[in-house]
Design a protein around this motif. Structure first.
Motif, PDB file in Angstrom:
ATOM      1  N   VAL A 241      10.716 -25.685 -25.559  1.00  9.37           N
ATOM      2  CA  VAL A 241      10.195 -24.316 -25.646  1.00  9.37           C
ATOM      3  C   VAL A 241       8.705 -24.309 -25.281  1.00  9.37           C
ATOM      4  N   ILE A 242       8.317 -23.341 -24.448  1.00 13.18           N
ATOM      5  CA  ILE A 242       6.905 -23.207 -24.087  1.00 13.18           C
ATOM      6  C   ILE A 242       6.343 -22.001 -24.841  1.00 13.18           C
ATOM      7  N   GLN A 243       5.451 -22.279 -25.798  1.00 10.52           N
ATOM      8  CA  GLN A 243       4.820 -21.207 -26.572  1.00 10.52           C
ATOM      9  C   GLN A 243       3.433 -20.945 -25.993  1.00 10.52           C
ATOM     10  N   VAL A 244       3.029 -19.684 -26.054  1.00  9.02           N
ATOM     11  CA  VAL A 244       1.657 -19.367 -25.634  1.00  9.02           C
ATOM     12  C   VAL A 244       0.914 -18.722 -26.803  1.00  9.02           C
ATOM     13  N   PRO A 245       0.023 -19.450 -27.464  1.00  6.58           N
ATOM     14  CA  PRO A 245      -0.773 -18.875 -28.550  1.00  6.58           C
ATOM     15  C   PRO A 245      -1.874 -17.955 -28.016  1.00  6.58           C
ATOM     16  N   ALA A 246      -2.654 -17.410 -28.936  1.00  3.69           N
ATOM     17  CA  ALA A 246      -3.652 -16.406 -28.572  1.00  3.69           C
ATOM     18  C   ALA A 246      -4.630 -16.873 -27.498  1.00  3.69           C
ATOM     19  N   ASP A 247      -4.928 -18.168 -27.452  1.00  4.37           N
ATOM     20  CA  ASP A 247      -5.911 -18.637 -26.455  1.00  4.37           C
ATOM     21  C   ASP A 247      -5.370 -18.652 -25.024  1.00  4.37           C
ATOM     22  N   GLY A 248      -4.068 -18.343 -24.843  1.00  2.00           N
ATOM     23  CA  GLY A 248      -3.510 -18.222 -23.494  1.00  2.00           C
ATOM     24  C   GLY A 248      -3.117 -19.528 -22.837  1.00  2.00           C
ATOM     25  N   ASN A 249      -3.266 -20.660 -23.561  1.00  2.00           N
ATOM     26  CA  ASN A 249      -2.877 -21.964 -23.012  1.00  2.00           C
ATOM     27  C   ASN A 249      -1.499 -22.377 -23.526  1.00  2.00           C
ATOM     28  N   PRO A 250      -0.561 -22.631 -22.611  1.00  2.00           N
ATOM     29  CA  PRO A 250       0.798 -22.967 -23.058  1.00  2.00           C
ATOM     30  C   PRO A 250       0.914 -24.324 -23.759  1.00  2.00           C
ATOM     31  N   ILE A 251       1.841 -24.406 -24.708  1.00  2.00           N
ATOM     32  CA  ILE A 251       2.171 -25.667 -25.381  1.00  2.00           C
ATOM     33  C   ILE A 251       3.675 -25.860 -25.258  1.00  2.00           C
ATOM     34  N   ILE A 252       4.086 -27.031 -24.778  1.00  2.00           N
ATOM     35  CA  ILE A 252       5.521 -27.320 -24.668  1.00  2.00           C
ATOM     36  C   ILE A 252       5.943 -28.159 -25.870  1.00  2.00           C
ATOM     37  N   MET A 253       6.977 -27.697 -26.579  1.00  2.00           N
ATOM     38  CA  MET A 253       7.481 -28.424 -27.745  1.00  2.00           C
ATOM     39  C   MET A 253       8.215 -29.685 -27.285  1.00  2.00           C
ATOM     40  N   LEU A 254       7.821 -30.816 -27.862  1.00  2.00           N
ATOM     41  CA  LEU A 254       8.506 -32.077 -27.527  1.00  2.00           C
ATOM     42  C   LEU A 254       9.290 -32.592 -28.744  1.00  2.00           C
ATOM     43  N   SER A 255       9.834 -33.796 -28.643  1.00  2.00           N
ATOM     44  CA  SER A 255      10.874 -34.254 -29.586  1.00  2.00           C
ATOM     45  C   SER A 255      10.535 -34.215 -31.077  1.00  2.00           C
ATOM     46  N   ASP A 256       9.259 -34.360 -31.454  1.00  2.00           N
ATOM     47  CA  ASP A 256       8.881 -34.318 -32.879  1.00  2.00           C
ATOM     48  C   ASP A 256       8.307 -32.953 -33.295  1.00  2.00           C
ATOM     49  N   HIS A 257       8.615 -31.900 -32.577  1.00  6.34           N
ATOM     50  CA  HIS A 257       8.017 -30.573 -32.802  1.00  6.34           C
ATOM     51  C   HIS A 257       8.299 -30.019 -34.205  1.00  6.34           C
ATOM     52  N   GLY A 258       7.400 -29.165 -34.673  1.00  5.14           N
ATOM     53  CA  GLY A 258       7.665 -28.415 -35.893  1.00  5.14           C
ATOM     54  C   GLY A 258       8.901 -27.558 -35.658  1.00  5.14           C
ATOM     55  N   THR A 259       9.739 -27.377 -36.683  1.00  5.07           N
ATOM     56  CA  THR A 259      11.016 -26.700 -36.426  1.00  5.07           C
ATOM     57  C   THR A 259      10.890 -25.181 -36.356  1.00  5.07           C
ATOM     58  N   ILE A 260       9.738 -24.662 -36.830  1.00  2.05           N
ATOM     59  CA  ILE A 260       9.534 -23.217 -36.858  1.00  2.05           C
ATOM     60  C   ILE A 260       8.175 -22.917 -36.259  1.00  2.05           C
ATOM     61  N   GLY A 261       8.082 -21.824 -35.513  1.00  4.88           N
ATOM     62  CA  GLY A 261       6.803 -21.486 -34.913  1.00  4.88           C
ATOM     63  C   GLY A 261       6.650 -19.994 -34.763  1.00  4.88           C
ATOM     64  N   GLY A 262       5.406 -19.545 -34.667  1.00 10.53           N
ATOM     65  CA  GLY A 262       5.148 -18.108 -34.630  1.00 10.53           C
ATOM     66  C   GLY A 262       4.427 -17.619 -33.385  1.00 10.53           C
ATOM     67  N   TYR A 263       4.498 -18.395 -32.312  1.00 11.06           N
ATOM     68  CA  TYR A 263       3.874 -17.940 -31.068  1.00 11.06           C
ATOM     69  C   TYR A 263       4.952 -17.510 -30.080  1.00 11.06           C
ATOM     70  N   PRO A 264       4.618 -16.506 -29.239  1.00 12.51           N
ATOM     71  CA  PRO A 264       5.605 -16.019 -28.265  1.00 12.51           C
ATOM     72  C   PRO A 264       6.070 -17.132 -27.316  1.00 12.51           C
ATOM     73  N   LYS A 265       7.369 -17.076 -26.999  1.00 12.33           N
ATOM     74  CA  LYS A 265       7.990 -18.075 -26.123  1.00 12.33           C
ATOM     75  C   LYS A 265       8.080 -17.498 -24.714  1.00 12.33           C
ATOM     76  N   ILE A 266       7.321 -18.081 -23.808  1.00 11.81           N
ATOM     77  CA  ILE A 266       7.340 -17.569 -22.424  1.00 11.81           C
ATOM     78  C   ILE A 266       8.479 -18.194 -21.619  1.00 11.81           C
ATOM     79  N   GLY A 267       8.860 -19.418 -21.968  1.00 13.97           N
ATOM     80  CA  GLY A 267       9.920 -20.094 -21.212  1.00 13.97           C
ATOM     81  C   GLY A 267      10.444 -21.299 -21.953  1.00 13.97           C
ATOM     82  N   VAL A 268      11.485 -21.895 -21.404  1.00  9.55           N
ATOM     83  CA  VAL A 268      12.051 -23.130 -21.968  1.00  9.55           C
ATOM     84  C   VAL A 268      12.333 -24.079 -20.806  1.00  9.55           C
ATOM     85  N   VAL A 269      11.890 -25.308 -20.943  1.00 10.46           N
ATOM     86  CA  VAL A 269      12.106 -26.308 -19.890  1.00 10.46           C
ATOM     87  C   VAL A 269      13.607 -26.608 -19.775  1.00 10.46           C
TER      88      VAL A 269
END
Lengths: 314, 224
Positions: A241-269
């Motif tokens: 999952v690619i989340q984009v937080p307020a700063d506008g820089n995307p973060i891609i969730m990898l294998s040890d990711h937190g299971t819950i998140g509150g940033y909008p999801k722009i895409g999924v690899v």
């Protein structure tokens, strides 16, 4: 007491035991974990005649320097890795995708991964490790899994509880392909972003940040503008999952990711590109390319067939 | 009821129950979660219930979006057994060193320390979900006058056992982790115990929680 063991002379930067990962635990907050690059994990096990779900040593950037004591055993390293084998009087430069036999007193020195991130060391046998929730995988954030959920440390001793009787030497000619275009499927919050933001996401280059780890890959580049809300009500995540937080820089969730998140999801690899995505090292540039669900499913099928073929030829 | 099912990538189903956060919608999510979990459908890896969404991830080698979607659409929730939930009491010590953000809360909420703690303890909470880090419960709902935003800059290390609030929710840091919630106190209770493979979580979605204030002495003697 085991007669066959490894002593860690230098642990490397982020060296852990990994296997296929653990499932059915997201609802209590425990992520999948497991080998980041699944294909290279499987090949490593196959090269040393292990079961494909055996635990291996995963390392990132700089690997461990290990001294082996015990009866003869095979090992193999996969990925794009520079390493040497130090025997009594000689030092041999090792090749990936080839198994070697070592004996009492021999050392394996894994210097670094080459323009990639993760490498795998498999030994022909079974490590004596704690099995937790159906996996040996270490999650260093929650201290879950083997080795008390911690990275391997200097002067540590790791016992083997079994050595494979099949000591055939194996080799394969696999070459890791690099990708710059990561295929993604539109995320559930795609419409939170401005037309310009969407365009940036698919057309501009992003640089992989140094702050990337097994939890996530942080990207830097032109800011992706959000026009709805920079937070959503916290909800589940999956890897890729690619989340984009307020700063506008995307973060891609990898294998040890937190299971819950509150940033909008722009895409999924797309699953087909995950193994190669995790190998992209900090400082490298990547671009996203949109594909639809049915293409992603077909491409993954082909990728799986290719993996099966690779394994059957070893 | 599920309002819409879509795909999250190529290996997960995104079940949307709407945008509101309330017990009745969340109870629906939990009902679906428990029913699907019991059915043990081949290929489903994980279920993540949250306030108003349920994410079902699957192994693309074994199944696909179409198959899982069909299964979910035909599932009968009404016939599922009534799900059990617990009522728990969590001891919390709010001694100075533990209640790290009480001053900040006093300023934001314009309430005294005594009033904040009274509001906090005088309440029954509902567990909407667990996660982010292993075993962390998301509990609601705080009264309107108790709602504060998270810290502008999250802490790198929040101590294990910290009991914290943000917006309408309270949570408990089950182990040391980064975090940005406003810390009120600390519990000596192990809310997540990884040595219990069967039930590592003390608090589960659907459970009711009350917090009970304890003194520093009681805190220190808790595990004896």
């Amino acid at each position: 007491m085991s007669n066959n063991y490894l002593d860690i002379i230098r642990p490397g930067i982020n060296t852990t035991f990994q296997d296929k990962g653990r499932d059915h635990l997201y609802h209590i907050g425990i992520p999948f974990s497991g080998a980041m690059d699944n294909r290279n994990y499987l090949i490593a096990n196959k090269l040393v005649n292990n079961n494909l779900d055996s635990a291996v040593i995963e390392f990132a950037y700089q690997g461990p320097h290990i001294k082996y004591s015990g009866e003869k055993i095979n090992f193999a390293i996969t990925g794009d890795v520079i390493f040497s084998i130090n025997k009594k009087d000689t030092e041999i430069e090792g090749n990936c995708y080839e198994s070697y036999q070592i004996e009492n007193g021999d050392e394996i020195n894994i210097l670094s991964t080459n323009k990639s991130v993760y490498g795998y060391l498999a030994l022909g046998g079974e490590f004596d490790l704690k099995f937790q929730w159906n996996s040996y995988s270490i999650n260093t954030k929650a201290n879950i899994g083997s080795n008390d959920g911690k990275k391997l440390d200097v002067r540590q001793r790791i016992n083997l509880k079994k050595i494979n009787s099949n000591k055939d030497i194996k080799k394969t000619n696999y070459v890791n392909t690099k990708i710059e275009n990561i295929r993604v499927i539109k995320g559930t919050n795609f419409d939170y972003f401005s037309e310009k933001g969407k365009k940036i996401f698919y057309e501009k280059e992003f640089t992989v940040s140094k702050l990337s780890d097994r939890m996530g890959m942080r990207l830097e580049g032109p800011k992706i503008e959000n026009i709805v809300d920079t937070n959503i009500k916290s909800e589940g995540l999956i890897k890729g999952v690619i989340q984009v937080p307020a700063d506008g820089n995307p973060i891609i969730m990898l294998s040890d990711h937190g299971t819950i998140g509150g940033y909008p999801k722009i895409g999924v690899v797309a699953s087909v590109d995950y193994d190669r995505l995790v190998q992209i090292s900090p400082g490298s540039k990547i671009k996203f390319k949109e594909i639809n669900l049915s293409d992603a499913e077909t491409l993954f099928k082909l990728y799986e067939m290719e993996t099966k073929n690779l394994l059957s030829q070893i | 009821m599920i309002k819409n099912i879509s795909n999250l990538g190529d290996a997960a189903l995104y079940c949307d129950f709407g945008n509101e956060v309330n017990k009745s919608i969340n109870s629906q999510v939990i009902k679906y979660f428990k029913t699907i979990k019991e059915k043990k459908l081949e290929g489903i890896n994980n279920l993540t219930p949250s306030y108003n969404k349920l994410i079902i991830s699957y192994d693309l080698r074994k199944t696909n979006f179409k198959e899982v979607k069909k299964f979910i659409e035909n599932i009968n929730i009404e016939n599922s057994e009534k799900t059990k939930s617990k009522k728990l009491e969590i001891p919390v010590c709010c001694q100075k060193n533990f209640s790290m953000d009480i001053k900040r809360l006093e300023e934001i909420l314009k309430l005294s320390r005594e009033k904040i703690l009274k509001n906090f303890f005088n309440k029954e909470y509902f567990c909407y979900m667990t996660g982010f880090i292993a075993g962390m419960p998301f509990l609601g709902d705080l009264d309107k006058n108790m709602r504060a935003q998270r810290l502008e800059t999250p802490r790198v290390k929040v101590p294990k056992g910290s009991v914290a609030v943000t917006e309408q929710f309270a949570n408990i840091y089950t182990f040391e982790s980064p975090g940005g919630w406003n810390i009120l106190g600390n519990t000596p209770l192990d809310v997540f115990d990884s040595s219990k493979e069967e039930k590592p979580n003390l608090i589960n979605p659907g459970d009711t929680v009350i917090f009970k204030e304890i003194t520093l002495d009681e805190y220190n003697n808790f595990n004896e």
